[in-house]
Design a protein around this motif. Structure first.
Motif, mmCIF file in Angstrom:
data_model
loop_
_atom_site.group_PDB
_atom_site.id
_atom_site.type_symbol
_atom_site.label_atom_id
_atom_site.label_comp_id
_atom_site.label_asym_id
_atom_site.label_seq_id
_atom_site.Cartn_x
_atom_site.Cartn_y
_atom_site.Cartn_z
ATOM 1 N N THR A 23 0.878 -1.198 -0.156
ATOM 2 C CA THR A 23 -0.020 -0.009 -0.028
ATOM 3 C C THR A 23 0.846 1.371 0.232
ATOM 4 O OG1 THR A 23 -1.677 -1.089 1.028
ATOM 5 C CG2 THR A 23 -1.826 1.270 1.334
ATOM 6 N N GLU A 24 2.039 1.300 0.913
ATOM 7 C CA GLU A 24 2.591 2.509 0.794
ATOM 8 C C GLU A 24 3.594 2.545 -0.398
ATOM 9 O OE1 GLU A 24 6.523 4.101 3.589
ATOM 10 O OE2 GLU A 24 5.531 2.085 4.159
ATOM 11 N N GLN A 25 4.005 1.617 -1.158
ATOM 12 C CA GLN A 25 4.870 1.860 -2.058
ATOM 13 C C GLN A 25 4.171 2.008 -3.311
ATOM 14 O OE1 GLN A 25 8.648 -0.468 -2.554
ATOM 15 N NE2 GLN A 25 8.279 -1.510 -0.786
ATOM 16 N N ASP A 68 -9.913 0.792 -4.042
ATOM 17 C CA ASP A 68 -9.189 2.221 -3.691
ATOM 18 C C ASP A 68 -8.539 2.734 -4.897
ATOM 19 O OD1 ASP A 68 -10.285 2.094 -1.104
ATOM 20 O OD2 ASP A 68 -8.359 1.132 -0.186
ATOM 21 N N LYS A 69 -7.840 1.986 -5.634
ATOM 22 C CA LYS A 69 -7.266 2.271 -6.908
ATOM 23 C C LYS A 69 -8.019 2.512 -7.905
ATOM 24 C CE LYS A 69 -2.676 2.572 -5.357
ATOM 25 N NZ LYS A 69 -2.014 4.159 -5.589
ATOM 26 N N ASP A 70 -9.068 1.884 -7.922
ATOM 27 C CA ASP A 70 -10.025 2.098 -9.203
ATOM 28 C C ASP A 70 -9.209 1.425 -10.227
ATOM 29 O OD1 ASP A 70 -12.323 2.450 -10.705
ATOM 30 O OD2 ASP A 70 -11.779 4.438 -11.214
ATOM 31 N N ALA A 71 -8.546 0.192 -10.086
ATOM 32 C CA ALA A 71 -7.898 -0.532 -10.911
ATOM 33 C C ALA A 71 -7.925 -1.925 -10.669
ATOM 34 C CB ALA A 71 -6.523 0.018 -11.214
ATOM 35 N N PHE A 91 -6.596 -12.191 -10.172
ATOM 36 C CA PHE A 91 -6.912 -11.120 -10.857
ATOM 37 C C PHE A 91 -8.206 -10.436 -10.319
ATOM 38 C CE2 PHE A 91 -7.863 -8.369 -14.304
ATOM 39 C CZ PHE A 91 -6.643 -7.952 -15.039
ATOM 40 N N VAL A 92 -8.097 -9.499 -9.636
ATOM 41 C CA VAL A 92 -9.113 -8.517 -9.099
ATOM 42 C C VAL A 92 -9.407 -7.444 -9.689
ATOM 43 C CG1 VAL A 92 -10.160 -7.828 -6.748
ATOM 44 C CG2 VAL A 92 -8.728 -9.700 -6.758
ATOM 45 N N LYS A 93 -10.665 -7.182 -10.097
ATOM 46 C CA LYS A 93 -11.126 -5.978 -11.013
ATOM 47 C C LYS A 93 -11.591 -5.035 -9.982
ATOM 48 C CE LYS A 93 -12.063 -8.797 -14.791
ATOM 49 N NZ LYS A 93 -13.212 -9.363 -15.842
ATOM 50 N N PRO A 94 -11.667 -3.620 -10.416
ATOM 51 C CA PRO A 94 -12.013 -2.602 -9.574
ATOM 52 C C PRO A 94 -13.300 -2.826 -8.799
ATOM 53 C CG PRO A 94 -11.291 -1.763 -11.762
ATOM 54 C CD PRO A 94 -11.265 -3.286 -11.748
ATOM 55 N N ASP A 95 -14.263 -3.463 -9.316
ATOM 56 C CA ASP A 95 -15.640 -3.612 -8.721
ATOM 57 C C ASP A 95 -15.535 -4.811 -7.834
ATOM 58 O OD1 ASP A 95 -15.426 -5.835 -10.338
ATOM 59 O OD2 ASP A 95 -17.186 -5.344 -11.351
ATOM 60 N N GLY A 96 -14.364 -5.353 -7.516
ATOM 61 C CA GLY A 96 -14.121 -6.455 -6.527
ATOM 62 C C GLY A 96 -14.520 -7.710 -7.063
ATOM 63 N N SER A 97 -14.995 -7.837 -8.366
ATOM 64 C CA SER A 97 -15.140 -9.305 -8.977
ATOM 65 C C SER A 97 -13.706 -9.769 -9.164
ATOM 66 C CB SER A 97 -15.995 -9.058 -10.235
ATOM 67 O OG SER A 97 -15.387 -8.350 -11.162
ATOM 68 N N TRP A 98 -13.564 -11.034 -9.544
ATOM 69 C CA TRP A 98 -12.339 -11.805 -9.392
ATOM 70 C C TRP A 98 -12.280 -12.949 -10.299
ATOM 71 C CZ3 TRP A 98 -12.042 -16.591 -7.117
ATOM 72 C CH2 TRP A 98 -12.836 -16.721 -6.229
ATOM 73 N N GLU A 99 -10.971 -13.192 -10.756
ATOM 74 C CA GLU A 99 -10.900 -14.781 -11.532
ATOM 75 C C GLU A 99 -9.632 -15.217 -10.984
ATOM 76 O OE1 GLU A 99 -11.569 -14.977 -15.901
ATOM 77 O OE2 GLU A 99 -12.209 -12.736 -15.888
ATOM 78 N N LYS A 100 -9.496 -16.558 -10.930
ATOM 79 C CA LYS A 100 -8.323 -17.107 -10.291
ATOM 80 C C LYS A 100 -7.919 -18.137 -11.403
ATOM 81 C CE LYS A 100 -10.888 -21.037 -8.279
ATOM 82 N NZ LYS A 100 -10.538 -22.254 -9.313
ATOM 83 N N TYR A 101 -6.414 -18.311 -11.127
ATOM 84 C CA TYR A 101 -5.783 -19.450 -11.870
ATOM 85 C C TYR A 101 -4.697 -20.175 -11.037
ATOM 86 C CZ TYR A 101 -1.732 -21.223 -14.124
ATOM 87 O OH TYR A 101 -0.621 -22.254 -14.506
ATOM 88 N N ASP A 102 -5.001 -21.484 -10.574
ATOM 89 C CA ASP A 102 -4.111 -22.341 -9.878
ATOM 90 C C ASP A 102 -2.949 -22.710 -10.521
ATOM 91 O OD1 ASP A 102 -5.798 -21.994 -7.952
ATOM 92 O OD2 ASP A 102 -6.957 -23.677 -8.550
ATOM 93 N N LYS A 103 -1.810 -22.401 -10.265
ATOM 94 C CA LYS A 103 -0.348 -22.673 -10.756
ATOM 95 C C LYS A 103 -0.447 -24.286 -11.311
ATOM 96 C CE LYS A 103 4.560 -22.575 -9.706
ATOM 97 N NZ LYS A 103 5.487 -22.114 -8.624
#
Length: 250
Positions: A23-25, A68-71, A91-103
């Motif tokens: 958050t700081e950086q 917070d970042k709208d990104a 992979f999290v989008k600005p609206d809070g929705s997300w997708e995942k990939y398991d290595k």
């Protein structure tokens, strides 16, 4: 589209401290996607029972960060899901929705395959007009899995790739961009982990012809990707059309 990654010196097994560092950086950085290293909340730890998310705590933090970042924000996390542990890239989008990939490719040299479960699905995320392939660290050594079937424009690789093998990381990132006619952004961590492995600054972003795109400001690495330029390049050099046809088997 601008992507900014953080060359993070990950605090070993300390989620709150890592969240605070990130958050700081990134406080004064403006980007479309914020990229974080592999297992950014804990370090590449082979004791998942100690460090894995069980209640989505890191995902919740990512959702707050994205709002917070709208990104978008993207990185991998140790998680427990239905009694199994995964090295999971969110992979999290600005609206809070997300997708995942398991290595998929677990690093047997470190015993990752003994404690984590491999993913099976290849994941491409759509964001801001780009089709984005999600990949984690050791996946980079397996070009068949990342072969561009005309289904992605940009590949994101997040890693804990130690200094002693870093030349392979750097060369393979450029190779993946060239062979797949795609943009590539590879983000590595820095510092020393709990196993005394050393990580040197080695993050890179490449255009589809292997040209370096990244700029660096302290521990922040950024790159601009232009979809029109990529499409124009592909229209002139249609190498993907001549690729061999094959399927991946489990």
């Amino acid at each position: 589209m601008k992507i900014s990654g953080l060359n993070l010196d990950i605090s070993w097994k300390n989620k709150e401290e890592n969240f605070s560092k990130i958050t700081e950086q990134f406080s004064d950085v403006v980007a479309d996607i914020y990229l974080l290293p592999e297992m950014f909340a804990t370090g590449f730890c082979m004791q998942p029972a100690e460090i894995a998310d069980r209640n989505g705590e890191t995902l919740k933090w990512m959702q707050e960060f994205a709002r917070d970042k709208d990104a978008a924000v993207c990185g991998s996390v140790s998680v427990e899901d239905s009694g199994k542990f995964y090295n999971r890239m969110y992979f999290v989008k600005p609206d809070g929705s997300w997708e995942k990939y398991d290595k998929r490719h677990l690093f047997s040299f470190s015993g990752e395959d003994k404690v984590y479960t491999a993913g099976k699905e290849r994941v491409v995320v759509n964001y801001n007009g780009f089709r984005i392939l999600l990949q984690v660290c050791y996946d980079l050594r397996f070009p068949v899995f990342s072969r561009n079937k005309g289904d992605y424009d940009l590949a994101l690789y997040v890693a804990n790739w130690p200094e002693k093998r870093v030349a392979a990381w750097q060369h393979l990132l450029k190779a993946r961009a060239i062979e797949n006619l795609a943009g590539v952004f590879g983000l590595n961590r820095i510092g020393k982990d709990g196993n005394d492995l050393v990580y040197t600054e080695s993050s890179h972003a490449f255009f589809a012809d292997g040209t370096e795109l990244s700029t660096k400001d302290g521990n922040i690495i950024s790159a601009e990707f232009n979809l029109t330029e990529l499409q124009d390049f592909r229209s002139h050099f249609r190498f993907l059309d001549d690729g061999d046809r094959f399927a991946i088997e489990d």
